[in-house]
Structures are given as C-alpha cells and as structure tokens.
Scaffold this motif. Structure first.
Motif, PDB file in Angstrom:
ATOM      1  N   ARG A   8     -32.531   0.544  30.312  1.00 29.94           N
ATOM      2  CA  ARG A   8     -33.589  -0.062  31.122  1.00 29.94           C
ATOM      3  C   ARG A   8     -33.058  -1.334  31.759  1.00 29.94           C
ATOM      4  O   ARG A   8     -32.171  -2.000  31.203  1.00 29.94           O
ATOM      5  CB  ARG A   8     -34.807  -0.411  30.261  1.00 29.94           C
ATOM      6  N   GLU A  27     -37.278 -10.873  35.440  1.00 28.52           N
ATOM      7  CA  GLU A  27     -38.344 -11.780  35.045  1.00 28.52           C
ATOM      8  C   GLU A  27     -37.922 -13.194  35.424  1.00 28.52           C
ATOM      9  O   GLU A  27     -36.750 -13.450  35.752  1.00 28.52           O
ATOM     10  CB  GLU A  27     -38.614 -11.683  33.540  1.00 28.52           C
ATOM     11  N   ASN A  33     -45.206 -11.561  43.059  1.00 23.87           N
ATOM     12  CA  ASN A  33     -45.647 -10.346  43.740  1.00 23.87           C
ATOM     13  C   ASN A  33     -44.488  -9.443  44.147  1.00 23.87           C
ATOM     14  O   ASN A  33     -44.694  -8.315  44.584  1.00 23.87           O
ATOM     15  CB  ASN A  33     -46.467 -10.709  44.988  1.00 23.87           C
ATOM     16  N   SER A  46     -31.416  -1.161  43.625  1.00 23.07           N
ATOM     17  CA  SER A  46     -31.847   0.225  43.408  1.00 23.07           C
ATOM     18  C   SER A  46     -30.694   1.060  42.860  1.00 23.07           C
ATOM     19  O   SER A  46     -30.895   1.927  41.997  1.00 23.07           O
ATOM     20  CB  SER A  46     -32.379   0.827  44.708  1.00 23.07           C
ATOM     21  N   TRP A  84     -34.791  -4.760  34.077  1.00 19.12           N
ATOM     22  CA  TRP A  84     -35.958  -5.370  34.696  1.00 19.12           C
ATOM     23  C   TRP A  84     -35.640  -6.828  35.014  1.00 19.12           C
ATOM     24  O   TRP A  84     -34.635  -7.391  34.547  1.00 19.12           O
ATOM     25  CB  TRP A  84     -37.183  -5.254  33.796  1.00 19.12           C
ATOM     26  N   LEU A 109     -41.726  -8.964  41.955  1.00 20.28           N
ATOM     27  CA  LEU A 109     -40.987  -8.529  40.766  1.00 20.28           C
ATOM     28  C   LEU A 109     -40.937  -7.015  40.638  1.00 20.28           C
ATOM     29  O   LEU A 109     -39.948  -6.451  40.163  1.00 20.28           O
ATOM     30  CB  LEU A 109     -41.622  -9.135  39.508  1.00 20.28           C
ATOM     31  N   GLU A 110     -42.016  -6.326  41.060  1.00 22.46           N
ATOM     32  CA  GLU A 110     -42.060  -4.874  40.932  1.00 22.46           C
ATOM     33  C   GLU A 110     -41.416  -4.169  42.116  1.00 22.46           C
ATOM     34  O   GLU A 110     -41.181  -2.966  42.074  1.00 22.46           O
ATOM     35  CB  GLU A 110     -43.521  -4.409  40.802  1.00 22.46           C
ATOM     36  N   ARG A 111     -41.123  -4.931  43.195  1.00 21.72           N
ATOM     37  CA  ARG A 111     -40.615  -4.289  44.411  1.00 21.72           C
ATOM     38  C   ARG A 111     -39.111  -4.440  44.592  1.00 21.72           C
ATOM     39  O   ARG A 111     -38.516  -3.713  45.391  1.00 21.72           O
ATOM     40  CB  ARG A 111     -41.311  -4.872  45.646  1.00 21.72           C
ATOM     41  N   ASN A 167     -36.874  -1.433  44.683  1.00 21.93           N
ATOM     42  CA  ASN A 167     -37.124  -0.366  45.650  1.00 21.93           C
ATOM     43  C   ASN A 167     -35.965  -0.268  46.630  1.00 21.93           C
ATOM     44  O   ASN A 167     -35.414  -1.290  47.047  1.00 21.93           O
ATOM     45  CB  ASN A 167     -38.416  -0.627  46.432  1.00 21.93           C
TER      46      ASN A 167
END
Length: 645
Positions: A484, A488, A448, A472, A486, A450-452, A455
């Motif tokens: 890019r 994982e 939950n 960031s 990311w 991984l996308e934050r 920020n």
C-alpha cells in the motif's frame, strides 16, 4: 326552411348565372352584374371554396376545390363533405360544422383526401354560416392547402432536432461566439470541459478564461475567424475550479463578421501522454547510452580502484599518501555505484523479485540524488531499522518508486524559501510488513487533493514540469508488490508518503555459481588474464603475481585462443566485452573444442544489468567478478586444480 326561401337546386355550380333580382332589392349599377362578379372572384381564388347545405352535402365549389379534392367540380356537387375528409379527422370536422350551423365562424386545421392521387392533404379551414335572404341554409368554407409548407417545416424541424442531438451528444465542446466574443451557444460537452453551467457561459466574454500569456494569441485567432478564415490552434484555459487545461480549438465563420463557430477538444490528457511517451523514449535512450558506456566507464574505474588497492597493500606506504590512496579508492567505488544505479534505473527489464534489502535500495536511490540534494541545501536524515530483514521484491521497481517520491519532495521544498529543509527517510518493521516513510519540510498537500494525487495525469506542477504519471505509476508498482502507498501531511508541516510492503522471506535465487573450492595455501597457478583494458591487466598481474601465481596477459580474444591451444592454464580471467572476440564467443568456442579450459574460466564485466548477459552468465555455470572489483574477490574463485602437466 320555408318554401319561399329554398336553397339553390343541387348540381348548380358556384359560377352559374345569377337569378333575377328579388322584388324590393336595390337595383345594381348599370352595366355591373354583381353576382357574376362575385362568382368570378370566387372562381379565381387560389384557395378552395366549398358551399354546403344544411344536410352537409356540397352545393357548389370552385376549381381550386375540385383540384384539391381530385374530382370534377360537377361531380362534387351533392356529395357528402365527410367523404372527402380523412377518416381520422371526420369527427373533428363534424363538431366544427355543428358550430358553424349554429352560427359560429370556425378556423381550424384538418386533412382532406385527394381522390385522384389517394394522398391526404393538410388544409387550413375558415368556415362560416351561409345565409340566403337572412336565412342560414348551410356553410361557406375556404380551404388553404399548406401540405408542402408543413412538410418543409417538419423536415426543417427534424433537421434541427438532428443537429441539436448531434451537437449535444458530441464528445467535443461546440460553442459559438458573437462578434464581441461572447458565448451565444454552448453544448453539454462544453459544460463538462469548462466546469460552467450553460447559463453561466451564455453572454459571457471568453477572454477572462485564458491566461494572460495566451490571451493575445486567442484574440488574434478570433479576429482571423471574424474575417472569414478557418484555423486550428492550441491554448490553455482556466476551468471554473481553477484547474488549467490544454485545448485544441478549430474555428470557422458561418456568418462572417457576426458569428464564430468553435470546436474545442480537451487535449490535456493527450499532451500528458505524449510527454510521458517522450520521457519514456528519453529513458530508453539513456538506458542504451549508459549500457554502451558503462563498460567503458567501469574499466578505468576498475583500474583506478585496483591500483589504489595495490598502493594500500604496500606495508611501507607513508601515512599521508595512504590517506590519498584511500580517498582515490573510496571515490572510485562511489563513482562505480552511481554508474550502476543509473544503469539499473534507466534500463527496462523484466520484473523479477529477489531477496532485497530495502535500506540498501534507499541508499542507492539517495546516492543518485545526492548532488541535487546537497546543492539545494537539503539535509538527508536516515532513520533506518538496522535489523530490517530482506524481503522478496524487485529492487529496480522499488528504486523507481523511491526516486519519484524523493524528487517530488525536492521540488516541493524548493518552493518554500527562507527555510532550512530536511528530507527524512524512515524504515521499520511493522508486524508482517516493512514500513517506509519519506517526509519533507515543504508546503504539504492540500487536504482536498490527498485522494487525487495518485490519479493518472493529475499534477499540481506547472506545465512542462511534470506529466502527472509519477505517483500513479508508483501506486501500480507498490500494488504489484501487494503493498500500500498513501500520502498524508506531517504534524509539523510538510508531506509524508508512506509505503507498506509485505514481508516475504527470501527464497533461493538460482543465481549463477559464485565460486569453486578455494585454493590451498602455497598453490601456484598458471593464470591467463584476457582484458582489453591495460590498467586492469597490469593491476591483476601485480596482485596475482604477489600471491605467488604465474600470470600471463593479453588484450585480444583471438590471441587468447591461440595461447589456450598451445599452453595449459589453471585459470582464465576473461572480460565479457572485447573488440575482436567477446568473452561469450571465446567461452562458447572453448566449451565446444576445449571443455577443460572452459571449466576454468572466471568472467569479469561492468554491466550485470544487461539481461542477455545475465542470462548467459546464469547458464554458463561460471563465476563472475563485477567491475570495479575488490582484488581479493579473485582469491575464492581461482580454481584449486593444479596446472595440467
């Protein structure tokens, strides 16, 4: 209406003398005039009293009614009551009077007109049938003026509405507590800050929301507030979702010993920004410090490296001592790379994309963290693509990204005890992109989050251990390279950060010239070495003399100018930083007064990261050998021109 029971004649005041008692009526008590007493009571009432006939005209009024309507009492008698009612209320009043004339008592609010001031007044009306000898001949109404009370109430209501709107629209949380520390009032901002709904907070004790180490401070300030003090303090608390936030609390006591009012501001982001600014200042200070000492560090390192090279050049050097010399040389080069990497990372510089070897940038970054990785027992596995081409990139910015990811991986693995950890750095070409993977054996990243994690200000580290800006900033730097990044979770556990950078073929860099034509074998050049470091001068003198050149040395820029005016040299090896006259100043003087010698200058420096120095060297058109240097680096840059005769 029968002729025997006619209403009183028009114009009669309610206080007029009573008529003789009718036959058969019980005689009044001796000495008491009941009708006069009733008239006096009505006259003394603070409320207005109005008697109307069936034709809805005024029969009688008291003085309070005359004052309310702004007329003389005698003038009111005979006037239609509708003339004294606000026009918007006349229909309503008429319907009420119809019911009264039908025998029903009515109570209602309306507005009447004061003829003297032209003001409409709000009145509460109590109206009932008016009967004489059992026959209904009209109405009897009392009017209580509540205009002032209504205005005060409306003013208070508006004030309360403004207060509610102000409190609800405030960006800061505003809450009140009772004497037991339970929420009594909560505004909308408090719901946002805490994550709780209003109904979940009201009636709850605030203490469970504070960490154990912050609770004593919070309770102490609450007791001070109950004692009537006003104050301000900072603390942390738990949101409903478990996130820890930092808040600034200003408190006061509108009702001493009964209620505490708190203005609460979430300053988490502000504190994070302050920490980032402090960190930025630290990095700037480190950059200035390292820049100042880099030359001093690289000078002795240059001497150590040069003498190690001289020893290794001795053909009769014993093998066991050769091993020691090789170790000295290797360690001096390692120390030089560490200084250069630290200087590169710490200094602020303008973004500049140049041909960059990604594998080399990763190696430089790992070398910066090599000691920390080693003492923490973390193995480093390099899975590089040796055929990876160079790409146009800013090595300083990429090193900042890699350093942040590697440091995060170290800290993550440190939280998992009893396990042998490994940091894997993998590079490969993926079509028109370069793919970099940095993988650890830590606990991984909750799905939950991984996308934050990219920020701003988001961090899972304890307070003081991170600013929440590293990822960031890394995201921004990668995007500047049109790439890019990311995160994982690796299949075998741990986190994996993936970076993809577009493969951009290198262009001409426009760097300063590296060399002129190499000297022919057997050329003996007259060389002047200008350097304030004795070990560098001696090492260069020995090496160049061994190559058949005639070498002079000096530690002073001023003395070098004197020698250059009195003698001719085929080459001038010039250090950029010296105490009396810098290499730049000496070169500018030569360019102005002795351009031939200026064209024979070879610069040396230990700080090529310095932007003003880089700009000067680029503009000079002269070669530069970076300290610590390979002695053989001077062979191709020594000018081929013979000494002037």
């Amino acid at each position: 209406m029968s002729k025997a029971r006619r209403p009183p004649p028009p114009g009669r005041d309610i206080r007029s003398p009573p008529s003789p008692a009718s036959p058969g009526a019980p005689p009044p008590e001796a000495g008491l005039d009941l009708q006069q007493a009733a008239a006096d009571i009505v006259a003394a009432l603070p409320d207005a009293v109005i008697v109307t006939g069936a034709d809805r005209r005024v029969l009688a009024v008291n003085q309070a009614a005359a004052d309310l309507l702004g007329c003389q009492a005698a003038d009111l008698v005979g006037q239609p009551t509708a003339d004294h009612v606000a026009s918007a209320e006349r229909g309503h009043v008429a319907s009420r009077e119809d019911k009264v004339l039908a025998g029903e008592t009515q109570r209602y609010d309306t507005r009447v007109l004061n003829r003297q001031t032209g003001e409409e007044r709000d009145v509460a009306v109590s109206s009932g049938p008016f009967r004489v000898r059992g026959e209904l001949i009209g109405t009897l109404a009392t009017l209580r003026d509540f205009t002032d009370q209504k205005r005060a109430h409306d003013t208070l209501a508006r004030s309360e509405a403004r207060y509610r709107n102000l409190v609800e629209s405030a960006s800061d949380a505003i809450v009140t507590f009772d004497a037991n520390g339970r929420f009594t009032t909560v505004n909308h901002a408090a719901e946002i800050v805490s994550g709780y709904r209003r109904e979940e907070l009201v009636g709850q004790w605030f203490a469970p929301m504070l960490p154990d180490d912050e609770l004593p401070k919070g309770l102490a300030h609450f007791q001070q507030a109950l004692a009537g003090e006003t104050g301000l303090f900072e603390t942390t608390f738990y949101r409903k979702d478990g996130e820890t936030r930092t808040i600034s609390v200003t408190y006061s006591t509108p009702q001493r010993d009964e209620e505490v009012l708190c203005l609460i501001r979430d300053v988490t982001d502000q504190k994070m920004l302050q920490e980032q600014l402090i960190q930025s200042e630290k990095m700037s200070a480190i950059g200035q410090l390292v820049s100042g000492v880099a030359h001093e560090l690289n000078n002795p390192l240059a001497g150590i490296s040069a003498f190690a090279q001289l020893l290794l050049a001795e053909k009769r050097f014993p093998p066991d001592q050769r091993t020691a010399a090789e170790t000295i040389y290797s360690e001096s080069r390692r120390a030089s790379r560490i200084v250069q990497n630290l200087l590169t990372f710490a200094r602020q510089h303008k973004a500049e994309k140049v041909p960059t070897a990604i594998n080399q940038v990763l190696d430089d970054t790992l070398e910066l963290r090599g000691y920390e990785l080693s003492v923490r027992g973390i193995d480093v596995r390099r899975a590089y693509d040796d055929q990876l081409p160079e790409t146009m990139a800013d090595a300083h910015q990429l090193q900042q990204v890699f350093l942040n990811l590697i440091t995060n991986a170290e800290q993550a693995m440190e939280r998992v005890e009893g396990r042998h950890h490994c940091l894997t750095v993998h590079t490969k070409r993926a079509g028109d992109s370069i793919r970099i993977e940095i993988e650890d054996t830590g606990p991984g990243i909750p799905v939950n989050l991984l996308e934050r994690i990219f920020n701003p200000f988001f961090t899972t580290k304890p307070t003081g251990s991170g600013t929440g800006l590293g990822l960031s900033i890394s995201l921004g730097l990668v995007r500047e390279h049109e790439g890019r990044i990311w995160a994982e979770n690796a299949p075998q556990g741990g986190a994996r950060f993936v970076i993809e950078l577009p493969l951009i073929m290198p262009r001409g860099s426009g760097e300063f010239t590296a060399a002129t034509s190499a000297p022919q074998a057997g050329d003996s050049l007259h060389v002047l070495v200008v350097d304030d470091e004795a070990s560098v001068r001696v090492a260069l003198q020995r090496y160049l003399s061994g190559r058949g050149h005639q070498v002079e040395t000096t530690h002073s820029g001023q003395e070098a100018m004197v020698r250059l005016r009195s003698a001719a040299y085929d080459a001038v090896i010039l250090d950029m930083r010296m105490p009396d006259l810098s290499g730049e100043q000496l070169f500018e003087e030569l360019r102005a007064s002795d351009p031939e010698h200026a064209e024979r200058v070879i610069f040396t420096t230990g700080d090529l990261v310095n932007e003003p120095m880089r700009r000067f060297l680029n503009g000079s058109g002269r070669p530069c050998v970076t300290k610590p240097f390979e002695l053989s680096a001077f062979d191709p840059v020594l000018p081929a021109a013979r000494r002037r005769g």
